[in-house]
Scaffold this active site. Structure first.
Site, mmCIF file in Angstrom:
data_model
loop_
_atom_site.group_PDB
_atom_site.id
_atom_site.type_symbol
_atom_site.label_atom_id
_atom_site.label_comp_id
_atom_site.label_asym_id
_atom_site.label_seq_id
_atom_site.Cartn_x
_atom_site.Cartn_y
_atom_site.Cartn_z
ATOM 1 N N GLY A 1 4.902 5.892 9.287
ATOM 2 C CA GLY A 1 4.243 7.188 9.157
ATOM 3 C C GLY A 1 3.604 7.754 10.408
ATOM 4 N N GLY B 1 9.268 6.005 6.286
ATOM 5 C CA GLY B 1 9.335 5.214 7.515
ATOM 6 C C GLY B 1 7.946 4.999 8.073
ATOM 7 N N THR C 1 8.635 3.771 0.050
ATOM 8 C CA THR C 1 8.115 5.057 -0.452
ATOM 9 C C THR C 1 9.185 5.780 -1.269
ATOM 10 O OG1 THR C 1 6.595 5.301 1.379
ATOM 11 C CG2 THR C 1 7.426 7.338 0.443
ATOM 12 N N GLY D 1 -0.962 7.909 5.803
ATOM 13 C CA GLY D 1 0.302 8.056 6.546
ATOM 14 C C GLY D 1 0.836 9.472 6.505
ATOM 15 N N ASP D 2 2.135 9.580 6.733
ATOM 16 C CA ASP D 2 2.778 10.899 6.797
ATOM 17 C C ASP D 2 3.081 11.493 5.429
ATOM 18 O OD1 ASP D 2 4.651 8.725 6.489
ATOM 19 O OD2 ASP D 2 6.234 10.234 6.648
HETATM 20 N N1 ASP Z 1 5.847 6.702 5.437
HETATM 21 C C1 ASP Z 1 4.996 5.841 4.670
HETATM 22 C C2 ASP Z 1 3.691 5.659 5.392
HETATM 23 O O1 ASP Z 1 3.696 5.531 6.596
HETATM 24 C C3 ASP Z 1 5.603 4.511 4.398
HETATM 25 C C4 ASP Z 1 6.984 4.570 3.793
HETATM 26 O O2 ASP Z 1 7.729 5.500 4.030
HETATM 27 O O3 ASP Z 1 7.332 3.658 3.041
HETATM 28 O O4 ASP Z 1 2.678 5.602 4.745
#
Ligand code: ASP
Length: 340
Positions: free
Chosen positions: A262, A260, A208, A238-239
């Site tokens: 999420g 991370g 991300t 996700g987050d």
């Molecule tokens: N945080 C993101 C998600 O869970 C993934 C990432 O950080 O690469 O969608």
């Protein structure tokens, strides 16, 4: 006599007031010369032995260009909103990162994009989840913030709104890269052969992108953009587009962008937690960010990291994974890192 003394005292007071005002002006000027920007290109199992020299150079170059774009805007007195969006557009357009072009694939082989942006001056925010047609999702998030009465739009409605805003549309093939397609095939294969032993998001490299900037006016903006996690199902979001989880900004405390696993970042409201720790406990940015990523989240089993900066331009980039693509500029200072 009394009259003269009064005048003299008054003049002295005036002189003192003027000079203290001047000191204040100088301090304001010095402070207003400050600008800073910190970014990440994802955290995960990023190990030196797994990255060729050419790959390492490609990532470093992309991060360097991103820092050039943002710092040029901030140095010339531009806004943190402009710096964050333009820098994220560059990272979204790069196939190296899991955002925009190069986004990971869902279980059904599509790309569903999430993005958010928050303004620390008035706590206004905009976010989109699961969009499929907009070339630069961060611009869709910005449009929600600036041109709608809502904060979070998802799915077809969010695509429709973004298209009505005149944002550039891209066909599904635009987002596709062979590397991400192959990752999906590998995971689908494991899912089939491993049965119950299959751990869906083990050993993921997330990828991300996120940027936080502080401009010369003292305004903080934070933004995050992602394709989510490979093999995500059922329109999982996700987050990254969740304000308070993946992104948060408050001029009084700090701006934060996370990356991370999420699901953990949502449950632990990570981005807001950093700001809240500073506000309620009076701890430094570094202490708050470190505690949340390396103690609280790690203990819970949540892998990932974040980048953050505070109103004075202090920077934190903690992560509990082997690596995180990251970098910052602060005035003339510049840093880029990949591994622990
Ligand atoms: N945080 C993101 C998600 O869970 C993934 C990432 O950080 O690469 O969608």
């Amino acid at each position: 006599m009394f009259y003269k003394a009064t005048i003299a005292a008054f003049s002295l007071c005036l002189l003192w007031a003027c000079s203290s005002n001047q000191t204040q002006d100088i301090e304001t000027l010095q402070k207003s010369a400050d600008f800073a920007m910190v970014l990440h290109g994802g955290a995960g199992t990023i190990l030196k032995e797994n990255l060729s020299e050419a790959q390492e150079k490609a990532y470093t170059d992309a991060l360097n260009t991103a820092l050039d774009i943002g710092s040029e805007i901030l140095k010339n007195g531009g806004t943190s909103m402009d710096a964050v969006t333009k820098t994220i557009i560059h990272l979204e357009n790069s196939p190296l990162f899991n955002a925009g072009k190069g986004a990971v694939f869902t279980h059904s082989g599509t790309n569903e994009l999430d993005a958010s942006i928050m303004r620390g001056s008035d706590l206004e925010a905009g976010a989109v989840g699961g969009i499929k047609t907009i070339k630069n999702p961060i611009l869709a998030a910005q449009a929600v913030l600036e041109n709608s009465e809502h904060v979070f739009m998802a799915g077809e409605g969010a695509d429709k709104f973004s298209q009505e805003q005149g944002l550039e549309i891209a066909p599904p093939e635009y987002f596709r890269t062979e590397r991400r397609w192959n990752s999906l095939q590998k995971i689908l294969e494991q899912e089939k052969t491993m049965g119950a032993a299959f751990e869906p998001f083990q050993d993921s490299k997330y990828g991300t992108v996120g940027v936080v900037a502080l401009d010369k006016a003292g305004n903080i903006v934070a933004g995050t953009s992602t394709g989510g996690m490979t093999n995500k199902k059922y329109n999982r979001i996700g987050d990254s587009p969740v304000i308070g989880a993946g992104t948060y900004a408050d001029n009084k405390t700090c701006g934060v962008s996370c990356t991370g696993h999420g699901e953990y970042f949502i449950r632990y409201a990570v981005a807001h937690d950093v700001s809240a720790m500073m506000a309620y406990k009076g701890v430094t940015l570094q202490e708050a960010a470190d505690h949340i990523i390396n103690k609280k989240l790690k203990k819970a089993g949540g892998s990932g990291g974040l980048v953050a900066l505070d109103k004075d331009g202090n920077i934190a980039m903690p992560f509990n994974t082997p690596g995180m693509y990251r970098g910052y500029v602060r005035g003339e200072e510049r840093f880029i890192g990949i591994y622990k």
